[in-house]
Structure formats: C-alpha cells, structure tokens
Scaffold this active site. Structure first.
Site, PDB file in Angstrom:
ATOM      1  N   HIS A 174      -2.655 -36.843  -2.606  1.00 61.31           N
ATOM      2  CA  HIS A 174      -3.855 -36.966  -3.619  1.00 61.31           C
ATOM      3  C   HIS A 174      -3.233 -35.970  -4.659  1.00 61.31           C
ATOM      4  O   HIS A 174      -3.618 -34.926  -4.854  1.00 61.31           O
ATOM      5  CB  HIS A 174      -5.061 -36.362  -2.688  1.00 61.31           C
ATOM      6  CG  HIS A 174      -6.361 -37.078  -3.799  1.00 61.31           C
ATOM      7  ND1 HIS A 174      -6.830 -38.354  -3.716  1.00 61.31           N
ATOM      8  CD2 HIS A 174      -7.035 -36.306  -4.609  1.00 61.31           C
ATOM      9  CE1 HIS A 174      -7.855 -38.364  -4.458  1.00 61.31           C
ATOM     10  NE2 HIS A 174      -8.037 -37.172  -5.070  1.00 61.31           N
ATOM     11  N   HIS A 185      -5.809 -43.738  -9.500  1.00 63.30           N
ATOM     12  CA  HIS A 185      -6.835 -45.016  -9.690  1.00 63.30           C
ATOM     13  C   HIS A 185      -6.189 -46.178 -10.323  1.00 63.30           C
ATOM     14  O   HIS A 185      -6.786 -47.280 -10.201  1.00 63.30           O
ATOM     15  CB  HIS A 185      -8.206 -44.691 -10.282  1.00 63.30           C
ATOM     16  CG  HIS A 185      -8.879 -43.734  -9.353  1.00 63.30           C
ATOM     17  ND1 HIS A 185     -10.347 -43.426  -9.889  1.00 63.30           N
ATOM     18  CD2 HIS A 185      -8.770 -42.881  -8.394  1.00 63.30           C
ATOM     19  CE1 HIS A 185     -10.932 -42.760  -9.048  1.00 63.30           C
ATOM     20  NE2 HIS A 185      -9.948 -42.253  -8.274  1.00 63.30           N
ATOM     21  N   ASN A 229      -9.664 -34.192  -4.372  1.00 60.48           N
ATOM     22  CA  ASN A 229     -10.296 -32.848  -5.141  1.00 60.48           C
ATOM     23  C   ASN A 229     -11.840 -33.099  -5.352  1.00 60.48           C
ATOM     24  O   ASN A 229     -12.213 -31.909  -5.463  1.00 60.48           O
ATOM     25  CB  ASN A 229      -9.856 -33.220  -6.483  1.00 60.48           C
ATOM     26  CG  ASN A 229      -9.947 -34.140  -7.319  1.00 60.48           C
ATOM     27  OD1 ASN A 229      -9.558 -35.275  -6.726  1.00 60.48           O
ATOM     28  ND2 ASN A 229     -10.555 -34.328  -8.337  1.00 60.48           N
ATOM     29  N   HIS A 230     -12.358 -34.276  -4.930  1.00 64.92           N
ATOM     30  CA  HIS A 230     -13.942 -34.401  -4.833  1.00 64.92           C
ATOM     31  C   HIS A 230     -14.523 -33.933  -3.298  1.00 64.92           C
ATOM     32  O   HIS A 230     -15.629 -34.488  -3.207  1.00 64.92           O
ATOM     33  CB  HIS A 230     -14.476 -35.658  -5.298  1.00 64.92           C
ATOM     34  CG  HIS A 230     -14.230 -35.908  -6.758  1.00 64.92           C
ATOM     35  ND1 HIS A 230     -14.983 -35.142  -7.707  1.00 64.92           N
ATOM     36  CD2 HIS A 230     -13.306 -36.496  -7.667  1.00 64.92           C
ATOM     37  CE1 HIS A 230     -14.312 -35.614  -8.996  1.00 64.92           C
ATOM     38  NE2 HIS A 230     -13.601 -36.679  -8.848  1.00 64.92           N
TER      39      HIS A 230
END
Ligand SMILES: [Fe+2]
Length: 260
Positions: A148, A175, A65-66
């Site tokens: 993801h 994470h 997403n980044h």
C-alpha cells in the site's frame, strides 16, 4: 489455486459493485481478497462494512493508511484474523500484519500487507517487514503481499525485493489500475490493482471539493462520488509460491449505465 484480489473498495458505490460481482462470480475463485480501507466513505472501515464483505465471500480484507480512521476498527482488528493492516506499524499496534486462510480444497494462502513510506506516514521500514512476512508464511502456502504505497518506485522496488519469494506482490492506494502486470521469477506483480468505485472522480471523491481545495488552498470537506461504479481487480493463478497467471479485471454491472 485461483485467487481474486479486489482493488480498494471505495464507499457505497464500491460496495454495491463488489456485491453484484461477487453474487454472480464468487464461485469462479478459490479465495478472494479485497482492500477495504476506503469503504467508510473513503475513510477507513466499519464493522458493518467488514461483515458485508465477508458475507459476500471475501476471505481476507486488507487496509492501509486509513486503517485507524474509524474508532471501531480496533475492536474489529482484535477480534478477527480475516482482516490485516500494514505489518510495519509500530510494535504493539492492534491487529495482524499477515494472516493465513484455507480454500475449500485445503490449499492455503497467506496474505500480508506493508505500507510504503514515500509521501506517506513514516512507519517502520517496509523492507524488513516484508521479509518477516515471508519468514512467517507456512512453507506450503501461497503468499500475496499487498504493498500500500503512493510512489510507483517504492512499489516496484518492493516487488523486486520479494521476487521469487512471494506468489504475488500487488500495489494498492493510488486507485488507478496500472497495466504493467507480469510474472518475474515466479512472482506476479502489478503496480496498482485500481479502485472499486466511481472511476470518473477525484480517486473516489466528488470532483468539486477537491477542485476547490486545489484552487483556493482552503480546507473543503470531501464527499464520496456517486454514480456508476466499476470493480477493479486482478486474477491470480497460483501454484504454491509460484504464480502461473496474472490477469487484470475491470467489471461494470450492465445496469449501472455510462460513466460521468
Ligand atoms: Fe490508501
């Protein structure tokens, strides 16, 4: 073929521990994949970081997403086939949703990525996007799909969707490494590979600002955590499209000292 997948490399501490690990252990693996979408202080990846990871022996970088947080990533995505972003971005988005690389012995690995839509951006449907990755994977190649996603349920169900068709389905983004690894109809699965970075943190960021945002509901500028870092990863033993082994990895450089 033995493949190491390194979980989300976060900021300078994550890059440092990944470098130290690969310096001593890169030779233990035929191919290495790393999620690099948090290398730029949590927000995307720069060309410098991508070139560092490739230089240390990472064969393919995955994102998430980044992906587009750093403007220079567009040129990076358009100039390299060793970095992939989620395949379910809209048609015409720069970059590849999957790529195929070869190990020194000639064995091939396709790495693809999809992004979940639960609690994340509403991209295209990840299920048909995952099917398209399977379709595109050469018949002789192993296949790893990086899912993801925020929601465990979406990751588990995408794992089920790809069961028997991918060599491995590995979750990233949340994470914290989960302990549910297994092999199902020949497909290795792990809900989250975990983060390569400072574990005692707000999933990579310093606690203070994140804590303040929760308490005050005002915007606070997040800064990456510093301190001892741990590499989180998973080691896969693959025989073509079938997984023979899946083992979680957590590695701390002896010189890093104790956590927080
Ligand atoms: Fe993410």
């Amino acid at each position: 073929m033995r493949v190491l997948f390194i979980g989300d490399v976060f900021g300078t501490p994550g890059l440092r521990v990944a470098h130290r690990f690969l310096r001593d252990h890169r030779g233990d693996y035929d191919l290495v994949v790393a999620n690099g979408e948090n290398t730029a202080g949590g927000f995307g990846i720069t060309r410098k970081h991508a070139e560092q990871l490739w230089g240390w022996g990472v064969d393919v970088i995955t994102l998430g997403n980044h992906t587009f947080d750093q403007d220079e990533v567009v040129d990076l995505l358009e100039s390299s086939s060793r970095i992939v972003r989620p395949a379910n971005y809209p048609a015409g988005t720069p970059g590849l949703g999957h790529t195929t690389v070869a190990a020194a012995n000639g064995e091939r690995l396709t790495v693809g990525q999809v992004m979940g839509r639960v609690f994340l951006e509403p991209l295209d449907d990840p299920f048909p996007a995952a099917d398209a990755i399977v379709e595109a994977c050469p018949a002789d190649a192993a296949l790893i799909v990086d899912v993801h996603a925020e929601a465990t349920s979406e990751k588990k169900v995408l794992g089920y969707h790809l069961q028997g068709r991918a060599s491995a389905v590995l979750g990233t983004h949340t994470h914290v490494q989960t302990a549910d690894e297994g092999i199902f109809s020949g497909t290795a699965y792990l809900t989250d590979v975990g983060m390569t970075g400072v574990q005692h943190s707000a999933i990579g960021m310093q606690f203070d600002e994140v804590h303040a945002r929760f308490l005050t509901k005002r915007r606070h500028r997040f800064r990456p955590a510093s301190g001892p870092a741990t590499l989180n990863g998973v080691v896969l033993d693959l025989d073509g499209r079938r997984a023979r082994g899946v083992q979680r990895l957590q590695w701390r450089d002896e010189g890093e000292g104790a956590d927080g």
